[in-house]
Enzyme design. Structure first.
Site, PDB file in Angstrom:
ATOM      1  N   SER A 140     -26.069 -52.634 -36.544  1.00  0.00           N
ATOM      2  CA  SER A 140     -25.971 -53.969 -37.141  1.00  0.00           C
ATOM      3  C   SER A 140     -27.267 -54.737 -36.894  1.00  0.00           C
ATOM      4  O   SER A 140     -28.142 -54.300 -36.137  1.00  0.00           O
ATOM      5  CB  SER A 140     -24.791 -54.748 -36.532  1.00  0.00           C
ATOM      6  OG  SER A 140     -24.994 -54.964 -35.140  1.00  0.00           O
TER       7      SER A 140
ATOM      8  N   SER B 196     -36.487 -58.433 -26.106  1.00  0.00           N
ATOM      9  CA  SER B 196     -36.183 -59.480 -25.126  1.00  0.00           C
ATOM     10  C   SER B 196     -35.672 -60.706 -25.875  1.00  0.00           C
ATOM     11  O   SER B 196     -34.681 -60.622 -26.586  1.00  0.00           O
ATOM     12  CB  SER B 196     -37.409 -59.771 -24.259  1.00  0.00           C
ATOM     13  OG  SER B 196     -38.511 -60.194 -25.047  1.00  0.00           O
TER      14      SER B 196
ATOM     15  N   THR C 185     -27.847 -63.445 -36.840  1.00  0.00           N
ATOM     16  CA  THR C 185     -27.079 -62.215 -36.689  1.00  0.00           C
ATOM     17  C   THR C 185     -25.693 -62.559 -36.174  1.00  0.00           C
ATOM     18  O   THR C 185     -25.408 -63.706 -35.805  1.00  0.00           O
ATOM     19  CB  THR C 185     -27.755 -61.251 -35.700  1.00  0.00           C
ATOM     20  OG1 THR C 185     -27.746 -61.845 -34.392  1.00  0.00           O
ATOM     21  CG2 THR C 185     -29.196 -60.950 -36.115  1.00  0.00           C
TER      22      THR C 185
ATOM     23  N   ARG D  48     -18.392 -48.993 -36.160  1.00  0.00           N
ATOM     24  CA  ARG D  48     -19.600 -49.722 -36.570  1.00  0.00           C
ATOM     25  C   ARG D  48     -20.664 -48.748 -37.064  1.00  0.00           C
ATOM     26  O   ARG D  48     -21.374 -49.033 -38.039  1.00  0.00           O
ATOM     27  CB  ARG D  48     -20.137 -50.556 -35.414  1.00  0.00           C
ATOM     28  CG  ARG D  48     -21.452 -51.254 -35.747  1.00  0.00           C
ATOM     29  CD  ARG D  48     -21.820 -52.288 -34.711  1.00  0.00           C
ATOM     30  NE  ARG D  48     -21.003 -53.480 -34.837  1.00  0.00           N
ATOM     31  CZ  ARG D  48     -21.184 -54.587 -34.105  1.00  0.00           C
ATOM     32  NH1 ARG D  48     -22.166 -54.635 -33.229  1.00  0.00           N
ATOM     33  NH2 ARG D  48     -20.402 -55.627 -34.262  1.00  0.00           N
TER      34      ARG D  48
ATOM     35  N   LYS E 224     -36.103 -43.417 -18.693  1.00  0.00           N
ATOM     36  CA  LYS E 224     -36.018 -42.324 -17.725  1.00  0.00           C
ATOM     37  C   LYS E 224     -35.737 -40.985 -18.407  1.00  0.00           C
ATOM     38  O   LYS E 224     -36.396 -39.979 -18.124  1.00  0.00           O
ATOM     39  CB  LYS E 224     -34.933 -42.628 -16.693  1.00  0.00           C
ATOM     40  CG  LYS E 224     -34.707 -41.503 -15.681  1.00  0.00           C
ATOM     41  CD  LYS E 224     -33.603 -41.846 -14.696  1.00  0.00           C
ATOM     42  CE  LYS E 224     -33.340 -40.690 -13.735  1.00  0.00           C
ATOM     43  NZ  LYS E 224     -32.255 -41.014 -12.763  1.00  0.00           N
TER      44      LYS E 224
ATOM     45  N   ASP F 174     -22.923 -45.168 -24.612  1.00  0.00           N
ATOM     46  CA  ASP F 174     -22.991 -46.393 -23.818  1.00  0.00           C
ATOM     47  C   ASP F 174     -24.228 -46.255 -22.945  1.00  0.00           C
ATOM     48  O   ASP F 174     -24.248 -45.445 -22.003  1.00  0.00           O
ATOM     49  CB  ASP F 174     -21.734 -46.545 -22.962  1.00  0.00           C
ATOM     50  CG  ASP F 174     -21.729 -47.822 -22.134  1.00  0.00           C
ATOM     51  OD1 ASP F 174     -22.781 -48.492 -22.048  1.00  0.00           O
ATOM     52  OD2 ASP F 174     -20.673 -48.149 -21.556  1.00  0.00           O
TER      53      ASP F 174
END
Length: 242
Positions: free
Chosen positions: A15, A135, A182, A41, A119, A61
């Protein structure tokens, strides 16, 4: 830099800004994997993009290291990683009302998630590849109720600078959006979303609120510019000036 035939992972691509970027990258001939927590979604995003052959989806996740590791094991080699994911539900509260679990979800989605992507993703990236994280203006123009988001955005930008040094020559950057129209604003402003955004549009030097494509433009620049790393690109309509 042409991204035709390059492989790009967009976490949060179901989205908003991520979806706008996915559309742009697919149109440019890239192979795109959009990843997120919700299968529904992701399915809707695939349909919105017209079910292109160059699109894959993955449920993950990014706060779960085992899931992030499994994601990259399944994907294999990559050229670019982008993360627009943010879970801020319940986090915009005055301190007396703030629930620590909501604050922790912001940290997990916007700081630990990018850290885990770096990582486990860096070993899969081409040396000419990049990572781009998102950010936000709250780090520079914090408001009451926004202490958690302001702190996490600022921390993410610090992480970006450190990763740009540690992971070189892989490039690591951040985009810092201003107020962008949004679905996340339904969580921030509720029923006052339209009123709140319209009021800010009048204050901004550009005279309007941002759109997902504005941020997709900025991320596309950072993906393609081989001489930019450790940078935060501000795309906020002049918000820092008011």
């Amino acid at each position: 830099m042409s991204i035709s035939k390059q492989k790009i992972l967009i976490v949060g691509g179901g989205s908003g800004m991520g979806l706008a970027l996915a559309r742009r990258c697919i149109e440019a001939g890239a192979k795109v994997i959009i990843a997120g927590r919700g299968q529904d979604r992701l399915r809707q995003a695939r349909e919105a993009l017209g079910n292109p052959a160059g699109l894959e989806t993955a449920v993950v996740d990014i706060a779960r290291e085992d899931q992030v590791s499994a994601l990259f094991a399944a994907i294999g080699g990559l050229d670019h990683i982008v993360c627009t994911a943010a879970d801020i539900e319940g986090a915009y509260r005055l301190l007396p009302e703030l629930d620590l679990m909501a604050a922790q979800k912001v940290v997990e989605s916007k700081l630990y998630g990018p850290l885990l992507l770096a990582k486990h993703g860096a070993p899969r990236l081409a040396a000419s590849g990049s990572m781009t994280f998102v950010s936000g203006i709250a780090a520079y123009r914090p408001a009451a109720r926004g202490s958690v988001v302001a702190a996490v955005n600022a921390a993410l930008e610090g992480l970006v600078r450190a990763l740009a040094v540690e992971l070189a020559p892989i490039r690591v950057n951040a985009v810092s959006p201003g107020w962008v129209d949004t679905t996340i604003w339904a969580q921030v402003a509720g029923d006052r979303k339209d009123e709140t955004l319209a009021a800010m549009a009048k204050r901004l030097p550009v005279g309007r609120i941002g759109q997902p494509d504005d941020i997709a433009d900025a991320i596309a620049f950072l993906i393609g510019n081989g001489f930019t790393t450790g940078t935060t690109l501000h795309v906020e309509g002049g918000h820092r000036l008011i």
